[in-house]
Each structure stands twice: as structure tokens, then as C-alpha cells.
Design a protein around this motif. Structure first.
Motif, PDB file in Angstrom:
ATOM      1  N   LEU A 508      16.511 -17.318  20.330  1.00 57.09           N
ATOM      2  CA  LEU A 508      15.057 -17.424  20.346  1.00 57.09           C
ATOM      3  C   LEU A 508      14.557 -18.770  19.832  1.00 57.09           C
ATOM      4  CD1 LEU A 508      14.024 -13.844  19.177  1.00 57.09           C
ATOM      5  CD2 LEU A 508      14.322 -14.732  21.495  1.00 57.09           C
ATOM      6  N   ALA A 509      15.456 -19.541  19.218  1.00 57.06           N
ATOM      7  CA  ALA A 509      15.081 -20.882  18.765  1.00 57.06           C
ATOM      8  C   ALA A 509      15.269 -21.928  19.856  1.00 57.06           C
ATOM      9  CB  ALA A 509      15.901 -21.272  17.537  1.00 57.06           C
ATOM     10  N   ARG A 511      14.638 -24.114  23.104  1.00 57.97           N
ATOM     11  CA  ARG A 511      13.367 -24.661  23.567  1.00 57.97           C
ATOM     12  C   ARG A 511      12.735 -23.793  24.654  1.00 57.97           C
ATOM     13  NH1 ARG A 511      10.686 -29.490  23.444  1.00 57.97           N
ATOM     14  NH2 ARG A 511       9.370 -29.966  25.245  1.00 57.97           N
ATOM     15  N   ARG A 514      11.280 -20.859  22.850  1.00 56.10           N
ATOM     16  CA  ARG A 514      10.257 -21.242  21.874  1.00 56.10           C
ATOM     17  C   ARG A 514       8.977 -21.717  22.550  1.00 56.10           C
ATOM     18  NH1 ARG A 514      12.886 -24.959  19.766  1.00 56.10           N
ATOM     19  NH2 ARG A 514      11.662 -26.814  20.265  1.00 56.10           N
ATOM     20  N   ARG A 515       9.102 -22.397  23.699  1.00 54.44           N
ATOM     21  CA  ARG A 515       7.943 -22.930  24.414  1.00 54.44           C
ATOM     22  C   ARG A 515       7.504 -22.051  25.587  1.00 54.44           C
ATOM     23  NH1 ARG A 515       6.732 -28.330  23.325  1.00 54.44           N
ATOM     24  NH2 ARG A 515       7.270 -28.747  21.157  1.00 54.44           N
ATOM     25  N   THR A 528       9.517 -14.165  23.619  1.00 53.37           N
ATOM     26  CA  THR A 528       9.372 -15.598  23.837  1.00 53.37           C
ATOM     27  C   THR A 528       8.155 -16.106  23.078  1.00 53.37           C
ATOM     28  OG1 THR A 528       8.010 -15.271  25.813  1.00 53.37           O
ATOM     29  CG2 THR A 528      10.396 -15.398  26.130  1.00 53.37           C
ATOM     30  N   PHE A 530       6.370 -19.009  20.097  1.00 52.36           N
ATOM     31  CA  PHE A 530       6.591 -19.489  18.735  1.00 52.36           C
ATOM     32  C   PHE A 530       6.728 -18.353  17.742  1.00 52.36           C
ATOM     33  CE2 PHE A 530       5.217 -21.041  14.595  1.00 52.36           C
ATOM     34  CZ  PHE A 530       5.987 -22.186  14.460  1.00 52.36           C
ATOM     35  N   PHE A 533      10.222 -17.041  17.694  1.00 49.56           N
ATOM     36  CA  PHE A 533      11.085 -18.013  17.001  1.00 49.56           C
ATOM     37  C   PHE A 533      10.879 -17.940  15.488  1.00 49.56           C
ATOM     38  CE2 PHE A 533      10.387 -22.180  14.962  1.00 49.56           C
ATOM     39  CZ  PHE A 533      11.708 -22.540  14.738  1.00 49.56           C
ATOM     40  N   TRP A 534       9.618 -17.886  15.076  1.00 49.79           N
ATOM     41  CA  TRP A 534       9.304 -17.927  13.649  1.00 49.79           C
ATOM     42  C   TRP A 534       9.881 -16.724  12.908  1.00 49.79           C
ATOM     43  CZ3 TRP A 534       7.619 -21.292  10.193  1.00 49.79           C
ATOM     44  CH2 TRP A 534       7.104 -20.835   8.986  1.00 49.79           C
ATOM     45  N   HIS A 537      13.792 -16.502  12.980  1.00 46.99           N
ATOM     46  CA  HIS A 537      14.450 -17.485  12.118  1.00 46.99           C
ATOM     47  C   HIS A 537      14.540 -16.995  10.681  1.00 46.99           C
ATOM     48  CE1 HIS A 537      16.015 -21.134  13.743  1.00 46.99           C
ATOM     49  NE2 HIS A 537      15.762 -21.844  12.648  1.00 46.99           N
TER      50      HIS A 537
END
Length: 912
Positions: A508-509, A511, A514-515, A528, A530, A533-534, A537
Motif C-alpha cells: 500500500l506504500a 506509488r 498511494r496516488r 488505495t 493516502f 498508506f497512512w 504504515h
């Protein structure tokens, strides 16, 4: 009109010249004299130029242009003899009377019967001045000027159709005709798409109508043969052909004259083609500006020759605001020196990254080899062989990398280190890149370590003979395990758990995730973006807990001091925990008061906040914002657009995600108010109703590449869209420093020191041993954006720089990529209107500031060459903030110009 040249013994006795000082008010526009006052430069030596003006009654009027030395004398003498003060044309009485009769239709019957001799003379002067302008326009037209003007009237270009070969272009048009035509006829509305102007169909329809009027037909559909005829006309490389098409587009009624309304219509077509809505709204004003310039006699129309004069002098119109021209840079190095300089430049640019990577790789190799040979000597090697040594060697590198990966994200520590001498050794700008490289090494280490254990070590233990198993039986309480029992041990379960969590976090980190590059159906689409990802993480925090447990229950190791996992990660983990604790406590202390929120065009809004007590920062740095009303966990970074000397903090936020959209909503919308968004709760600066406003927490400031701008002699700042934000703070800071210097200069009578004065010159002589001034003496700011509304974001800053930068320390360049490049027929009229408006009012029609807006994208090679030529032997800090694609080109040019010139370019990037 005909012209010819004769020697000094010409039989014609009357001559005329253009005096340097006009005795009467100009009878033409403010800009056209630039084009018309160079006639003497074309008269060489003793040559005389005969000008023959044919009148309607088949009679002629002959004039001659004498050399500058004698022509002006003759003109003055003739003027005095005739009792006239007209300095433009010394004419005979018969010629003047004929001209008056020729243009008598321009006066009303009553005027013709009652006008005085003075009015007759004035009218004759107007007519003769207009005819003189027309004659000079023809005389001054040269091949080179027509070629330059031709570049400003391109209907078909590579940008239009993606090709430059005429034959290939027509084949593409022909193929599109077969697709778009119905019953062998192409409709008027499909003409633009067929010729490659699909993105500016209204303008293409104007071209279609102009070409149709030439055929004396009004039609909505054309055949393939007619399309080919149209194509030949618009792709004609003749300036006259292109000029006539452009004129015919405006001349809707086909009478050979363009009125103000027709100019307005053409402006609106051009604005529509370039997606300039604001320009369409003011098309009437700009049409009046064109008529004021080209129709000073107020006849109500302009003719083809006047439009031609305007285009022929395109360069003169644009030079008033064009940046300093690019000087040629002489490169005299031979091939060997160029190669040596290139190698030296590459080493100089990358030595920081190089030694860090080399040291890191050597450390991993050393640890792997040490653990490999250590387990090579153990009894367990006889059972598991090199599978064991490989897995243990990979495990040792994993311990190192799991410790190192935390350091590049300790932002407070890195921000502090940036202000120390450590910045000389460590590439702090690459902290996130190093974080990603370590993560990649961890992924490889996990695959090797876990893969070898599961596929090689465990099966060998299960299949080992009783005799060999006795060598390691003590590690398994004397019982030979099964494969399933091995998987259920603490070491195996924690290891598998870590692998699963890492797969989730690392995936999930990426690109693409993340985008939002990966499009998944609901509800999987929540994986999918940010947010995914956040939150994913933060699963790595659980990974470190499992790692400590995993390192405590190792196979084949029993002494506590040999279980070294905690030794590797304890210090970095404590530093990271302290870092996060500091962020939390500081953010609670920095709960800011909102002073103002403004909604801006282009999906951007600005927030002005009171500066917390003790909050100190440098230009170019950024802060994190959190709104607990939206999320108690999410922090998002934004560059500061305020300067350190300001008594407030400001950020400009682009709404590109759900968090920023929600932030805009909670701070700007007020369902109970009928006010405009952005004004519901916020009035003037410092006068805000805080009732009901959500809390906003600030964390920072944090270091960024641009904060070190003061270490460079010259700055080249390049911002792409919202990427201009860190550089706005720098420009403000430079302007504040200039103000401070001006105040100091006004309060003291002491002169500048030698070091200070030397900061405004460049010299290659470093033998004096004096310490070079660290104060930046010149800044070039290039802002490239797609939407004209973007200029509203920093309009105040641009105007302030233009008004207050008396030392010309800052040079600003705005580029609008949504407008066709200067030279395309679709932007030609906009370019002219822009130049005329700036000359008259000092304001750019697109940005609304004194900074002129360029069209399309900059020629970066010319930009770098210009800076290198203007600042030899200087160090230029190139700072870029935007998308990665442009960073590659700027970095390449920085390296190229560094080893080809005496100017050193140091490139720094920041992505958004």
C-alpha cells in the motif's frame, strides 16, 4: 505603389524625411512608430528612393527619399516655403488637393461645404499621414521580418497534429476525413477535429468560414477535394497567405475592413481556443484597445496593411517585457577536459550519496559474512547446510536495516542536523529516497530469510536422521519436531506475522496505490489512496514488537547477549518514539488561531494563522497540519508561504484528496449563512469569529531542500503549479531583507563594505582569501501552471515584488501551459493584446499583475544558458518543487552546464 532606387543625380527635386522631433501630435497609435521610424536606416549612401502614389484619376504623385543628411534639410525647407508645420511629408499643393478630393467621401456633405481651410489642411494631414504609414509599411517589409512574422501565424504545427512532414500530415487528415465524413461530406463542426484542432473547434470553425467566404459560398459541409483545397491554404508557408486567412477570419462581411465588433469576435474565438474565460469577458475592452492602436484616425475600421504592420513588428511589441536575451556561452574546452570536467562534476554532485551507500553496502556484506561463517562452524550446519548460514546472514542484515530505516524519518533530528556542519557530509535532501532503498533491502532480506527457513531449513530438520538430530536435540527438548509443530513455535508465528504485515504495508506504500493509480471496485477501493498508506504504515509499529519477541525466542541461541536484535533496534526505536512524542506534545502547544481563509481558483484555498509563541522557521520549510474534527491520526505536510519576518503563518492548500476537501469544507462552509464560501466565518485579517471553528494543530517546522537557499550566490527557483509554495516564502524573505537593507541605508551614512559591494559582482579570482559573502544577490523564479486562475494564489506577492524590488534582485517569469505557444495563430491576437495592454496600463491581462505571462513551456536550456552567461564563476542553487518528470530534465541541465561553463549549478528537488 512602386519603389525604385536612383543615384544622387536623380531628376526628382522634391524629397521628404522623418524628423527626430514631431511638431504635431502623432496621428497614429502609440506602438506603431517603433515600426515606422527606421526608414533612414534603409537609405544607404547617396541613394534616392522614388515613391510613386497612384491616385484614382490615374494621375501620380512622385516623392523621393533623400539621405538623412540632406533629406531633413529639404523637408524643413519645403515645409517653411509652403507655410506648413507638417513634419511627415513635404508635399506640393496639387498633391495635397488631389489627396483631399480622393478621400472627400469620408466627410459629410455639410462638412464638405462649410469646413474651413484649417480643417482642410488638418484632414489632408491625416490622410497623408495614413498613406505615408501604408507606404512605409510596404517599404520596410523585408524577407527576414516576414519570416519572423510567419512564425507568429502558424495554423498547423507539430503541436497541432504531432507531425511536421506535410505529406504525413495530409495523410492523417485524409484518414480522419474517412472516419468523420458522412455521405462523402465533412460537416463544419467536424472540421477542427479533422485538421487536428479538436481541442479548439470554435477557432477551427472560424477558419472554415473564412475559407468558405473566399469561394463565395456559405456551406456547412465540404467534399474531400474542397477539404484538400482548404488544407493547402492553411498549411501554406507564405506569410501573405496566412495573414490573409487571419484577416478573413475577422472580416466576417468580406468588405476588406475589420470593425471593432469583428475584432472582438476574433478575440473571443482566440480566448475560447485557449480556455481563457476571463479574457472572453473583457473582449470588448481589448477590441477597443486594438482599434485605438491601429485606428488612430477613428475611421471605425482597420485594413489588411495595418494588421500586417502589427505582425511584422511582433518582436518589437514583445521586447519591452521579454527577459534578457540569452547570451552565447563560449565553450573552448577540448574533448579531454570536457570528459574530465564531467566526471569531476558527477563525483562532486554525488559524493555524499556515494559514500553513504558504499558504507551501508559494506556494512551489510560484513554482517552477512560474519554471521555466515559463524554458523558455518556450528553443529547445526551438518543438518541444514548452507541453508542455515544463508538464512542467518540475511537475518543479520535485516537487524541493521530495521534499525536504520527509522532514522531518515526522524524529521526533528534531521531538521536540527541541517543547521549544523553535518549537512556537508550527509545528503539530507535524499532522506526519503534512502528510506525507500532500505525498505527495498528489507524486502529482499525477508524473502531470503523467511523463504530459506520455510523451504529448506525446516524440511531438513524434519527429514534428518536420529543420529544427526541428536546434535540439535537440546534446542527442541529432545523431541524431533514435525513441520506443523515448527510453524507453531513462537519464532515461526512471529516471523510469519511480520511477513504478512510487511507485505500489506509495503504494497500500500507503492506509488500506484498511494496516488490512487490502481482502480479497484468498491469496497476494495478503500485500499488505495493516502489514507490506506497512512494507516497501513502504522502496522509497522506492531512489526517492531513482533521483531523483539522473535529475536528473544531464536532457535540454536540460548545466551541473552547473543540475542542481538534488541541491540540493533533499541536506540533508533527510542529516538523514533521520542520523536513522535515530541510531535504530539508540540502540536498540542501549537493549537493555532485561524485569522483568515480564502477560497481561490483552481481548487486551492489559503489559510492564515496566528504565529504561535516561540515558533521559528526558515523560508522553504514546511509544517504538518492536523484537524481532530476530521481525524485524530492524520497529519499532512504543507509548505509555508509566509516569510520568517511575518507575524503570521500562511499555507496554500490544493484540494486533491478527501482530507483536504474535508478541511476546506469545515473551515469555509457555513450552512446557516448566505455569504459566499470563504467569507462566511472570516472577514478581515485578525477579525474572525472563532465560534464553532474546529481546532487546528500545527507540527513543525521541518527541514526542506529550499531552506538552504542563502548558501548560494544565485537562485533558480522552479515551481510547477502548487509547487511554487516554498519559493513564495523565499521571495518574501528576500524582499523583507531588501527592505531592511534600505532602512539601514537610510539611517546611516556609512558606505557598504568591500565584501558587500563585491557580492553584486562575479569573479573567478579566489586568491584574495576573503570569505565570500553568503547573501543571495540574484533570484530567478519560474512558475509553470496550467490554469490562469492559479495566478490569483500569489497575485499580491508578485505585485509586491514588482513594486518593491528596486535593486532588481528578483526576476519573475510566469508560464501558462494551457495557452498555445507564442507563434500559434490561436494565440497571436492574445499576444498582441497582452503587449498593448501592458504598454498602456502596466498590467498583464492574464495574471492581473505587472509580471508578464509567457505561453506554453519554458525552453529550459535557454534559461540555464542565460543564467550561466550572466553569472560566470558563481554557484547557482537550482531548487525545484513539482512532478518528478521535470526534475530529470533540470538535473541533467544542471550537470551539463556545470562541466561546460564556469558556473556551478547545484540541483535540489522536492516532490508534491
Amino acid at each position: 505603389m512602386r519603389t525604385s532606387s536612383f543615384g544622387s543625380s536623380s531628376k526628382y527635386s522634391r524629397s521628404f524625411d522623418l524628423p527626430e522631433v514631431q511638431r504635431e501630435p502623432p496621428l497614429y497609435g502609440a506602438m506603431l512608430p517603433v515600426y515606422l521610424n527606421d526608414l533612414r536606416r534603409n537609405v544607404n549612401g547617396d541613394e534616392m528612393v522614388e515613391v510613386t502614389l497612384e491616385l484614382d484619376d490615374n494621375s501620380v504623385v512622385l516623392y523621393s527619399v533623400a539621405p538623412a543628411a540632406t533629406a531633413s534639410q529639404n523637408a524643413v525647407a519645403s515645409a517653411e516655403d509652403e507655410g506648413t508645420s507638417n513634419g511627415f511629408l513635404a508635399r506640393s499643393t496639387s498633391a495635397a488637393s488631389r489627396l483631399r478630393r480622393m478621400f472627400s467621401w469620408r466627410r459629410t456633405p455639410s462638412a464638405r461645404t462649410s469646413t474651413s481651410d484649417a480643417e482642410d489642411q488638418h484632414q489632408a494631414a491625416v490622410v497623408s499621414a495614413r498613406e505615408l504609414m501604408k507606404m512605409k509599411a510596404k517599404m520596410m517589409r523585408t524577407k527576414s521580418s516576414a519570416q519572423r512574422a510567419l512564425g507568429g501565424l502558424r495554423f498547423i504545427s507539430k503541436n497541432t497534429c504531432g507531425e511536421s512532414d506535410p505529406n504525413l500530415l495530409w495523410k492523417q487528415v485524409e484518414a480522419r476525413f474517412e472516419v468523420l465524413a458522412k455521405d462523402g461530406l465533412l460537416s463544419r463542426q467536424d472540421f477542427g477535429e479533422c485538421i487536428g484542432m479538436g481541442d479548439s473547434k470554435e477557432f477551427a470553425v472560424g477558419v472554415f468560414d473564412a475559407l468558405a467566404r473566399r469561394r463565395w459560398q456559405k456551406t456547412n459541409r465540404i467534399t474531400k477535394a474542397e477539404l484538400h483545397d482548404f488544407w493547402l491554404q492553411i498549411s501554406d508557408n507564405s506569410f501573405d497567405a496566412r495573414l490573409q486567412i487571419f484577416f478573413d477570419m475577422a472580416d466576417i462581411n468580406g468588405d476588406g475592413k475589420i470593425t471593432r465588433d469583428e475584432v472582438q469576435e476574433l478575440i473571443m474565438l482566440s480566448a475560447s481556443a485557449n480556455k481563457l474565460c476571463n479574457l472572453k469577458e473583457r473582449a470588448k475592452d481589448y477590441a477597443s484597445l486594438i482599434m485605438e492602436e491601429l485606428d488612430p484616425d477613428h475611421l471605425g475600421y482597420i485594413e489588411l496593411w495595418q494588421l500586417e504592420a502589427l505582425l511584422l513588428q511582433r518582436d518589437n511589441y514583445m521586447n519591452y517585457s521579454r527577459p534578457l536575451s540569452t547570451a552565447s556561452v563560449g565553450w573552448s574546452q577540448n574533448l579531454s577536459s570536457v570528459v574530465v570536467n564531467k566526471i569531476g562534476s558527477l563525483l562532486l554532485d554525488n559524493w555524499q550519496r556515494g559514500w553513504i551507500l558504499v558504507l551501508w553496502v559494506l556494512a551489510m556484506i560484513g554482517l552477512f559474512a560474519w554471521k555466515f561463517f559463524q554458523y558455518r562452524q556450528k553443529a547445526a550446519f551438518q543438518i541444514m547446510g548452507y541453508c542455515l548460514t544463508t538464512a542467518k546472514g540475511a537475518a543479520e542484515t535485516l537487524k541493521l536495516n530495521m534499525a536504520l530505516i527509522l532514522l531518515p524519518v526522524c524529521r526533528n533530528i534531521l531538521t536540527w542536523l541541517r543547521s549544523t556542519r553535518a549537512r556537508v557530509l550527509f545528503p539530507f535532501d535524499d532522506n526519503i529516497n534512502f528510506h525507500k532503498v532500505i525498505a527495498f533491502a528489507i524486502a529482499i532480506g525477508v524473502m531470503v530469510h523467511a523463504g530459506v527457513h520455510l523451504s529448506c531449513d525446516f524440511p531438513r530438520i524434519v527429514r534428518s536422521s536420529p543420529e544427526k538430530f541428536e546434535l540439535i536435540a537440546a534446542d527442541f527438548n529432545g523431541e524431533k519436531p514435525t513441520y506443523t509443530s515448527l510453524l507453531t513455535t513462537v519464532a515461526a508465528t512471529t516471523g510469519i506475522g511480520m511477513v504478512v504485515l510487511m507485505i500489506i504495508a509495503f504494497t500500500l506504500a507503492m506509488r500506484s496505490f498511494r496516488r490512487n493509480g490502481v482502480k479497484l471496485p468498491p469496497p476494495l477501493n478503500r485500499l488505495t489512496g493516502f489514507n490506506a498508506f497512512w494507516y497501513s504504515h502504522h502496522l509497522l509499529g506492531l512489526v517492531y514488537v513482533l521483531l523483539l519477541i522473535h529475536g528473544t525466542f531464536l532457535f540454536l541461541v540460548h545466551q541473552w547477549y547473543k540475542k542481538t536484535t534488541w541491540m540493533y533496534i533499541s536506540v533508533p526505536l527510542l529516538l523514533y518514539i521520542a520523536e513522535r512524542s515530541l510531535r504530539t506534545r508540540r502540536s498540542e502547544h501549537y493549537a493555532v488561531k485561524i485569522l483568515k481563509v480564502c477560497v481561490l481558483p483552481g481548487g486551492v484555498f489559503s489559510m492564515v494563522m496566528a504565529k504561535p509563541n516561540g515558533f521559528k522557521y526558515k523560508s522553504g520549510q514546511y509544517i504538518f497540519l492536523q484537524c481532530p474534527a476530521i481525524s485524530s491520526f492524520e497529519w499532512h505536510p504543507f509548505s509555508l508561504t509566509s516569510a520568517p519576518g511575518d507575524n503570521y503563518l500562511s499555507v496554500h492548500i490544493r484540494t486533491v484528496g478527501d482530507w483536504t476537501q474535508e478541511l476546506k469544507r469545515v473551515f469555509t462552509e457555513d450552512n446557516s449563512s448566505t455569504c459566499v464560501i470563504g467569507r462566511a466565518k472570516f472577514g478581515a485579517l485578525g477579525n474572525v469569529n472563532q465560534t464553532g471553528l474546529p481546532k487546528l494543530l500545527v507540527d513543525g517546522p521541518y527541514g526542506a531542500p529550499a531552506q538552504d537557499y542563502q548558501n548560494y550566490d544565485v537562485l533558480l527557483l522552479v515551481g510547477l503549479g502548487i509547487g511554487a509554495t516554498p519559493f513564495i516564502s523565499i521571495l518574501k524573505d528576500l524582499l523583507n531583507n531588501t527592505r531592511s537593507d534600505d532602512q539601514m541605508d537610510s539611517n546611516t551614512e556609512t558606505s557598504r563594505s568591500d565584501d558587500s559591494s563585491n557580492s553584486f559582482t562575479s569573479s573567478c579570482d579566489t586568491s584574495s582569501g576573503k570569505k565570500k559573502s553568503q547573501k543571495t544577490r540574484r533570484a530567478y523564479f519560474y512558475w509553470v501552471t496550467r490554469e490562469p486562475g492559479s495566478f490569483e494564489w500569489f497575485k499580491g506577492v508578485m505585485n509586491e515584488v514588482a513594486e518593491m524590488d528596486h535593486k532588481d534582485q528578483i526576476e519573475m517569469h510566469n508560464y501558462l501551459t494551457s495557452v498555445y505557444e507564442e507563434g500559434d495563430a490561436r494565440s497571436t491576437l492574445i499576444t498582441m493584446v497582452q503587449a498593448l495592454n501592458h504598454a498602456k496600463h502596466g498590467v498583464d491581462i492574464l495574471s492581473g499583475t505587472r509580471v508578464r505571462t509567457h505561453f506554453a513551456r519554458p525552453n529550459w536550456k535557454e534559461v540555464f544558458n542565460k543564467v550561466a552567461a550572466k553569472h560566470p564563476c558563481s554557484t547557482v542553487g537550482v531548487f525545484y518543487c513539482g512532478l518528478p518528470i521535470l526534475a530529470k530534465e533540470l538535473k541533467k541541465l544542471s550537470q551539463e552546464l556545470t562541466y561546460k561553463t564556469s558556473t556551478r549549478f547545484e540541483f535540489h528537488k522536492e516532490y508534491f
